[in-house]
Design an enzyme around this catalytic site. Structure first.
Site, PDB file in Angstrom:
ATOM      1  N   ASP A  81       0.853  -1.200   0.000  1.00 22.49           N
ATOM      2  CA  ASP A  81       0.000   0.000   0.000  1.00 22.49           C
ATOM      3  C   ASP A  81       0.892   1.254   0.000  1.00 22.49           C
ATOM      4  O   ASP A  81       1.835   1.347   0.801  1.00 22.49           O
ATOM      5  CB  ASP A  81      -0.882  -0.043   1.254  1.00 22.49           C
ATOM      6  CG  ASP A  81      -1.955   1.023   1.263  1.00 22.49           C
ATOM      7  OD1 ASP A  81      -2.387   1.457   0.177  1.00 22.49           O
ATOM      8  OD2 ASP A  81      -2.380   1.421   2.378  1.00 22.49           O
ATOM      9  N   GLY A 180      -7.948   8.413   7.235  1.00 24.17           N
ATOM     10  CA  GLY A 180      -8.136   8.709   8.644  1.00 24.17           C
ATOM     11  C   GLY A 180      -9.594   8.747   9.095  1.00 24.17           C
ATOM     12  O   GLY A 180     -10.507   8.389   8.350  1.00 24.17           O
TER      13      GLY A 180
END
Ligand code: G3H
Ligand code: 13P
Ligand code: ZN
Length: 319
Positions: A81, A180
């Protein structure tokens, strides 16, 4: 069985999305595999640069290998990632990963193509698939103008040129999400018109949505009730995630939601049993709760129940 994301995306395109889940430790790996087996879903296990150095990349990779043995029916891709070029090359040379992401989205358009192409050529030589990124993910602030907001989103025409010149196999697009637990303020939403336009210009090409955690409000409430401070945490509506999957977004990236489950379980467990100092009781609850979360998310994505069909599809398409 470890497969490439390319194979998974071909099967999923416009029918459902494959969940791409970030992991860091043994408990997350066990919960993730159990959840995918319980829901009979193919999936992508994502290792970030931070995760690879949290303990040691060799330890993390060995745990994923072990999970492949413990769960012989699992079908998944092992994916890097947000890789930079050196990390991508390290994963290409390791021979373990089946897919990598080169993230040069912070570079100029030309430089992004140049770096992505270099990585893609090296990865394809080893039979691995490559995800690249174009556009700027991140909080689209409420007080910025529409012109400024659109400047951060992926430009569909540029996306087509980028795909052709870089040779990448899938593209992460900026459509208004951010990483987030604090994604939106006020009435911001996803820019589905960007997905629609790209899939019109590049039909059949798989797209990726980063920053896809839904930040379940029940988790947030429980975390706060157990001493946490996450007052305005908010994520992507699950209806929007399901909609994106039917439009050509074949990979949905989720990390934050897993961290929230971890945080809620550990806060509650230690509140309930303040005398406890043993890591195993909360660890066991976490593995079960994370598996439950994965089952639920795969149902939303539509990947739940696809495992046998994917297995048959991969077998039929083997050269
Ligand atoms: O997009 C980033 C992922 O959430 C990974 O986060 O770099 O802290 O492992 P990390
Ligand atoms: P979240 O922070 O929304 O979970 O996004 C994770 C991600 O995009 C990983 O690449
Ligand atoms: Zn991401």
């Amino acid at each position: 069985m470890i497969v490439t994301t390319k194979e998974l995306f071909k099967h999923a395109y416009k029918k459902y999305a494959v969940g791409a889940y970030n992991i860091n430790n043994a408990e997350q790996i066990m919960g993730l595999f159990k959840g995918n087996m319980d829901s009979k879903a193919p999936f992508i296990i994502q290792l970030s640069k931070g995760a690879r150095s949290y303990t040691d990349k060799r330890l993390l990779e060995a745990m994923v290998r072990a999970a492949d043995e413990i769960f012989p029916d699992a079908i998944f891709a092992v994916h890097l990632d947000h890789g930079d070029e050196p990390t991508c090359m390290d994963c290409i040379n390791s021979g373990f990963y089946s897919s990598i992401m080169i993230d040069a989205s912070h570079e100029s358009f030309e430089k992004n193509i140049e770096i992505t192409k270099r990585v893609t050529d090296a990865a394809h030589a080893k039979g691995m698939s490559v995800e690249a990124e174009l556009g700027q993910l991140g909080g689209v602030e409420e007080d910025i103008s529409v012109a400024e907001e659109h400047a951060k989103l992926t430009d569909p025409k540029q996306a087509v040129e980028f795909i052709q010149k870089s040779g990448c196999d899938s593209l992460a697009c900026a459509i208004g999400t951010s990483h987030g637990a604090f994604k939106f303020q006020g009435k911001q939403g996803l820019h589905f018109e960007v997905i629609e336009e790209i899939t019109k210009l590049a039909p059949g090409f798989p797209l990726v949505m980063h920053g896809s955690s839904s930040v379940p409000q029940d988790e947030v409430k429980r975390i706060n009730a157990a001493g946490g401070k996450m007052k305005s945490a908010v994520g992507v509506d699950e209806k929007d995630i399901a909609k994106a999957g039917k439009m050509g977004v074949t990979k949905i990236n989720i990390d934050t939601d897993g961290r929230l489950v971890w945080c809620r379980v550990h806060r509650e467990e230690f509140m309930k049993c303040p005398e406890n100092f043993d890591l195993r009781p909360p660890g066991k609850v976490f593995m079960a709760e994370y598996a439950k979360y994965i089952v639920h998310k795969n149902q939303i994505l539509g990947s739940a129940g696809q495992l046998d069909d994917v297995r048959a599809y991969i077998k039929a398409n083997k050269k």
